[in-house]
Design an enzyme around this catalytic site. Sequence first.
Site, PDB file in Angstrom:
ATOM      1  N   LYS A  13       0.837  -1.207   0.000  1.00 46.51           N
ATOM      2  CA  LYS A  13       0.000   0.000   0.000  1.00 46.51           C
ATOM      3  C   LYS A  13       0.876   1.264   0.000  1.00 46.51           C
ATOM      4  O   LYS A  13       0.674   2.168  -0.803  1.00 46.51           O
ATOM      5  CB  LYS A  13      -0.927   0.013   1.233  1.00 46.51           C
ATOM      6  N   ARG A  88     -10.190   0.150   8.211  1.00 42.45           N
ATOM      7  CA  ARG A  88      -9.773  -1.229   8.441  1.00 42.45           C
ATOM      8  C   ARG A  88     -10.856  -2.036   9.135  1.00 42.45           C
ATOM      9  O   ARG A  88     -10.659  -3.223   9.395  1.00 42.45           O
ATOM     10  CB  ARG A  88      -8.532  -1.231   9.331  1.00 42.45           C
ATOM     11  N   ARG A 127      11.286  -5.900   5.254  1.00 42.47           N
ATOM     12  CA  ARG A 127      10.990  -4.457   5.147  1.00 42.47           C
ATOM     13  C   ARG A 127      11.894  -3.626   6.047  1.00 42.47           C
ATOM     14  O   ARG A 127      12.050  -3.907   7.234  1.00 42.47           O
ATOM     15  CB  ARG A 127       9.526  -4.202   5.526  1.00 42.47           C
ATOM     16  N   ARG A 160      10.786  -1.873  11.366  1.00 48.10           N
ATOM     17  CA  ARG A 160       9.673  -1.535  12.252  1.00 48.10           C
ATOM     18  C   ARG A 160       9.586  -2.555  13.377  1.00 48.10           C
ATOM     19  O   ARG A 160       9.736  -3.747  13.142  1.00 48.10           O
ATOM     20  CB  ARG A 160       8.365  -1.546  11.445  1.00 48.10           C
ATOM     21  N   ARG A 171      -1.189  -9.720  12.923  1.00 48.88           N
ATOM     22  CA  ARG A 171      -1.726  -8.687  12.030  1.00 48.88           C
ATOM     23  C   ARG A 171      -2.467  -9.325  10.858  1.00 48.88           C
ATOM     24  O   ARG A 171      -3.492  -8.799  10.413  1.00 48.88           O
ATOM     25  CB  ARG A 171      -0.592  -7.774  11.547  1.00 48.88           C
TER      26      ARG A 171
HETATM   27  P1  ADP Z   1       0.870  -2.112   7.336  1.00 55.07           P
HETATM   28  O1  ADP Z   1       1.589  -1.128   6.439  1.00 55.07           O
HETATM   29  O2  ADP Z   1       1.754  -3.208   7.766  1.00 55.07           O
HETATM   30  O3  ADP Z   1      -0.438  -2.506   6.764  1.00 55.07           O
HETATM   31  P2  ADP Z   1       0.212   0.183   8.939  1.00 55.07           P
HETATM   32  O4  ADP Z   1       1.464   0.973   8.892  1.00 55.07           O
HETATM   33  O5  ADP Z   1      -0.899   0.588   8.044  1.00 55.07           O
HETATM   34  O6  ADP Z   1       0.573  -1.352   8.691  1.00 55.07           O
HETATM   35  O7  ADP Z   1      -0.342   0.108  10.422  1.00 55.07           O
HETATM   36  C1  ADP Z   1       0.489  -0.236  11.507  1.00 55.07           C
HETATM   37  C2  ADP Z   1      -0.369  -0.401  12.747  1.00 55.07           C
HETATM   38  O8  ADP Z   1      -1.039   0.833  13.049  1.00 55.07           O
HETATM   39  C3  ADP Z   1      -1.481  -1.442  12.640  1.00 55.07           C
HETATM   40  O9  ADP Z   1      -1.024  -2.753  12.917  1.00 55.07           O
HETATM   41  C4  ADP Z   1      -2.467  -0.931  13.699  1.00 55.07           C
HETATM   42  O10 ADP Z   1      -2.050  -1.255  15.004  1.00 55.07           O
HETATM   43  C5  ADP Z   1      -2.361   0.585  13.527  1.00 55.07           C
HETATM   44  N1  ADP Z   1      -3.337   1.082  12.547  1.00 55.07           N
HETATM   45  C6  ADP Z   1      -3.077   1.632  11.324  1.00 55.07           C
HETATM   46  N2  ADP Z   1      -4.206   1.960  10.692  1.00 55.07           N
HETATM   47  C7  ADP Z   1      -5.234   1.612  11.508  1.00 55.07           C
HETATM   48  C8  ADP Z   1      -6.659   1.665  11.422  1.00 55.07           C
HETATM   49  N3  ADP Z   1      -7.281   2.166  10.337  1.00 55.07           N
HETATM   50  N4  ADP Z   1      -7.386   1.189  12.477  1.00 55.07           N
HETATM   51  C9  ADP Z   1      -6.791   0.704  13.560  1.00 55.07           C
HETATM   52  N5  ADP Z   1      -5.463   0.602  13.710  1.00 55.07           N
HETATM   53  C10 ADP Z   1      -4.676   1.049  12.702  1.00 55.07           C
HETATM   54  P1  ADP Z   2       2.069  -1.996   3.179  1.00 52.27           P
HETATM   55  O1  ADP Z   2       2.051  -0.485   3.229  1.00 52.27           O
HETATM   56  O2  ADP Z   2       0.882  -2.551   2.457  1.00 52.27           O
HETATM   57  O3  ADP Z   2       2.284  -2.652   4.499  1.00 52.27           O
HETATM   58  P2  ADP Z   2       4.727  -1.683   1.922  1.00 52.27           P
HETATM   59  O4  ADP Z   2       4.528  -0.756   0.771  1.00 52.27           O
HETATM   60  O5  ADP Z   2       5.379  -1.159   3.144  1.00 52.27           O
HETATM   61  O6  ADP Z   2       3.316  -2.426   2.265  1.00 52.27           O
HETATM   62  O7  ADP Z   2       5.552  -2.956   1.373  1.00 52.27           O
HETATM   63  C1  ADP Z   2       5.909  -4.035   2.247  1.00 52.27           C
HETATM   64  C2  ADP Z   2       7.313  -4.515   1.879  1.00 52.27           C
HETATM   65  O8  ADP Z   2       7.283  -5.181   0.613  1.00 52.27           O
HETATM   66  C3  ADP Z   2       8.357  -3.414   1.735  1.00 52.27           C
HETATM   67  O9  ADP Z   2       9.600  -3.911   2.156  1.00 52.27           O
HETATM   68  C4  ADP Z   2       8.375  -3.116   0.219  1.00 52.27           C
HETATM   69  O10 ADP Z   2       9.649  -2.644  -0.207  1.00 52.27           O
HETATM   70  C5  ADP Z   2       8.069  -4.497  -0.365  1.00 52.27           C
HETATM   71  N1  ADP Z   2       7.245  -4.433  -1.584  1.00 52.27           N
HETATM   72  C6  ADP Z   2       6.223  -3.583  -1.863  1.00 52.27           C
HETATM   73  N2  ADP Z   2       5.672  -3.863  -3.068  1.00 52.27           N
HETATM   74  C7  ADP Z   2       6.355  -4.923  -3.558  1.00 52.27           C
HETATM   75  C8  ADP Z   2       6.256  -5.708  -4.777  1.00 52.27           C
HETATM   76  N3  ADP Z   2       5.334  -5.424  -5.714  1.00 52.27           N
HETATM   77  N4  ADP Z   2       7.122  -6.737  -4.945  1.00 52.27           N
HETATM   78  C9  ADP Z   2       8.062  -7.036  -3.991  1.00 52.27           C
HETATM   79  N5  ADP Z   2       8.196  -6.350  -2.832  1.00 52.27           N
HETATM   80  C10 ADP Z   2       7.358  -5.305  -2.615  1.00 52.27           C
END
Ligand code: ADP
Ligand code: ADP
Length: 215
Positions: A13, A88, A127, A160, A171
């Site tokens: 994302k 979410r 990551r 992270r 998660r």
């Molecule tokens: P990821 O990129 O791995 O999907 P995020 O960076 O979006 O994770 O979120 C990290 C953490 O922040 C989540 O595991 C949750 O604890 C909290 N969080 C983020 N967005 C939301 C949301 N919309 N509702 C509740 N908790 C959230």
């Molecule tokens: P999210 O915000 O959904 O948690 P991230 O954008 O942080 O996801 O991506 C999660 C991890 O996967 C990061 O280390 C990123 O560099 C890697 N990544 C993202 N998109 C791709 C892809 N299309 N192929 C391989 N690795 C990816």
Amino acid sequence: MNIIIMGPPGAGKGTQADFIKEAFPIPHISTGDMFREAVAKESAMGLEAKKYMDAGQLVPDDVTIGVVEERLSQPDCKKGFLLDGFPRTIPQAEALDKVLAKLGTRVEVALNIAVPDQVLFDRMAGRVSCSNCKTVYNVKFNPPAKEGVCDKCGGELIQRSDDNADTVRNRLDVYNRQTQPLIEYYEKQGTLKTVDGNRDPEDVFRDIKRILESL
Ligand code: ADP
Ligand code: ADP
Ligand code: ZN
């Protein structure tokens, strides 16, 4: 242009949001980033959020919805926004619809990035992100030119605290139970667009760009 980008943790994302932001000048609102900033500042909200984040649980809806409502009411969101990681839960989606209706607008497209679980595990294990400019890398799939150093600003790359195996499993469980139902929610609204996220980031973005250009 009011866009939601959703998908399980690690789906890409944030990575896609960076591409979108470059091609379409709208504010990128990431609840995860906002919570991590609050944690770094050690605000009362940040300290509360940290307990849930470290456990791989969702921050409670009332806190999360409050944060997003405040952000969406700021003037730069008038021209549109990209919401990353929100909603979410179903109550968050309903709250969002209500706020937008009050502002005379609505969600135009809900982008859903689909990636198999095993790939998600690998992505989150690798990551790292820049402690300074927040650019996200992957030691395996998207490494920086110099290990541990940000290509863009020279900042230190860090992992992270919630990207450890146990928290990642939680998660993904939480995603399946609480967030997955949103796919049907937006399907029913007619705004859902699912893209195959298990490809190179540039290929994923090509599909997203086509969808956004057709809006
Ligand atoms: P990821 O990129 O791995 O999907 P995020 O960076 O979006 O994770 O979120 C990290 C953490 O922040 C989540 O595991 C949750 O604890 C909290 N969080 C983020 N967005 C939301 C949301 N919309 N509702 C509740 N908790 C959230
Ligand atoms: P999210 O915000 O959904 O948690 P991230 O954008 O942080 O996801 O991506 C999660 C991890 O996967 C990061 O280390 C990123 O560099 C890697 N990544 C993202 N998109 C791709 C892809 N299309 N192929 C391989 N690795 C990816
Ligand atoms: Zn950097």
